[in-house]
Design an enzyme around this catalytic site. Sequence first.
Site, PDB file in Angstrom:
ATOM      1  N   GLY A  12       0.830  -1.200   0.000  1.00 49.50           N
ATOM      2  CA  GLY A  12       0.000   0.000   0.000  1.00 49.50           C
ATOM      3  C   GLY A  12       0.858   1.241   0.000  1.00 49.50           C
ATOM      4  O   GLY A  12       1.704   1.425   0.880  1.00 49.50           O
ATOM      5  N   GLY A  14      -0.300   4.518  -0.078  1.00 47.66           N
ATOM      6  CA  GLY A  14      -0.969   5.737   0.349  1.00 47.66           C
ATOM      7  C   GLY A  14      -0.075   6.470   1.330  1.00 47.66           C
ATOM      8  O   GLY A  14       1.109   6.140   1.489  1.00 47.66           O
ATOM      9  N   ALA A  15      -0.630   7.449   2.027  1.00 51.67           N
ATOM     10  CA  ALA A  15       0.183   8.274   2.923  1.00 51.67           C
ATOM     11  C   ALA A  15       0.878   7.439   4.001  1.00 51.67           C
ATOM     12  O   ALA A  15       2.071   7.624   4.262  1.00 51.67           O
ATOM     13  CB  ALA A  15      -0.695   9.345   3.567  1.00 51.67           C
ATOM     14  N   ILE A  16       0.157   6.496   4.606  1.00 53.89           N
ATOM     15  CA  ILE A  16       0.753   5.702   5.685  1.00 53.89           C
ATOM     16  C   ILE A  16       1.903   4.842   5.163  1.00 53.89           C
ATOM     17  O   ILE A  16       2.988   4.801   5.749  1.00 53.89           O
ATOM     18  CB  ILE A  16      -0.313   4.825   6.359  1.00 53.89           C
ATOM     19  N   GLU A  35       2.220  -1.567  -4.654  1.00 53.08           N
ATOM     20  CA  GLU A  35       0.979  -0.807  -4.816  1.00 53.08           C
ATOM     21  C   GLU A  35       0.197  -1.324  -6.015  1.00 53.08           C
ATOM     22  O   GLU A  35       0.753  -1.483  -7.106  1.00 53.08           O
ATOM     23  CB  GLU A  35       1.301   0.686  -4.996  1.00 53.08           C
ATOM     24  N   ALA A  96      -0.551  -1.664   4.731  1.00 54.32           N
ATOM     25  CA  ALA A  96      -1.040  -0.286   4.882  1.00 54.32           C
ATOM     26  C   ALA A  96      -2.012   0.032   3.749  1.00 54.32           C
ATOM     27  O   ALA A  96      -1.778   0.917   2.936  1.00 54.32           O
ATOM     28  CB  ALA A  96       0.147   0.689   4.866  1.00 54.32           C
ATOM     29  N   HIS A 271      10.734  37.878   0.565  1.00 56.79           N
ATOM     30  CA  HIS A 271      11.903  37.249  -0.067  1.00 56.79           C
ATOM     31  C   HIS A 271      13.081  37.304   0.896  1.00 56.79           C
ATOM     32  O   HIS A 271      13.340  38.343   1.493  1.00 56.79           O
ATOM     33  CB  HIS A 271      12.266  37.981  -1.356  1.00 56.79           C
TER      34      HIS A 271
END
Length: 292
Positions: A12, A14-16, A35, A96, A271
Amino acid sequence: IDKPPKHIVIIGAGAIGIEFAYFFNTFGSEVTIVEAQPNILPNEDIDISKELQRIFKSKKINIKTGVKVKNISNKGKVITVNLEDSKISCDKVLVAVGVKANLSNLGLKNNNVKTDKGWISTNEFMQTNIDNIFAIGDVAGPPWLAHVASAQGHVAADYIGGHLPKPLDYSNIPSCTYCQPQVGSLGMTEAQAKDAGYDVKVGKFLFQASGKAMAVGDTTGFVKLVFDGKYGELLGAHIVGSEATELIAELGVAKSLETTWEEIAMTIHAHPTLSEAIMEAALDAFGSAIHQ
C-alpha cells in the site's frame, strides 16, 4: 520491533505506506513498496506522484506499482510475499491498505445508531439518527485525518450548543504526507478539473529556482496550482518539497475565499521564502512568470 528490519515490504503506497517507507529507509532497512494502482500516492496529482517516486528511487527504495499481492507466507523467520508476477523474500511486512472503524463495544446496536458500510452515519453537523448522539473522526468515515476530526468536533460542539455552524467543506481539506520531501495538497487534481469540464490553467514553480530552497539546502520538488481558465479561480493546489505541509495552509485560505490566480500572484510574498513559489506558480499559470 526493537530494531530496523533488514528488508521490509510495505503493501500500500498511500500516505501511511509512504511515510513508513521513508522512515525505515532512513534507518537503513531495505524497503520495497507494493501498490496495486499505477502510481504511489494514487490520490495525489499525477505529477506529484511521479516526482516523489523518482526521489524515492534515488534513495534506493524499491517500488512495484500496478501489481497485486496474491498471498503472504512465512517459513521460520523468512516471509514470502507472493505477487501476481513475482515473489519477494523479506523479514517484515507492513500492510497499509486502508482504515477500518473500530465500532465494537460502543452500544450502537442497543441504541439503534445507524451505520453504513462499516462507518457511523451522520448528517452535516455530525449528528447520528439519534438526536443526542454525535460521531466524529475515523468512525464517521473518510477522510481519516486528525485535523478533519478536530474540525468535525468544532461543528458538533457548536451545533450541540445551539449555534448554527457552517458544515465542513470537504473539497478544501489539506492532505499531507509526512515523508521527505513532504507532500501537501487540496482541491482538485489537474485530471479531476479536466474531467469536471473546466478550462484548466496550470502553473508550476520548481524549488530549484528558489533562493530560500537553495539556502536551506533542499531544492527538490515544486508547487503546482490548478486554476479555472474562465474566471481564474483556484481549483487545486499540489506541493512536493521542503515544508509542503506548512505551505499548503495559505492555499486553503485562498480557496475558501474563492481567490483568483491574479490575487495570489499580486500578493507580495517576502523574499527569500519558500512561499514565494506559490506566487510564482500563480504567475506561471497565466503566462506571467518572472523567475523560472
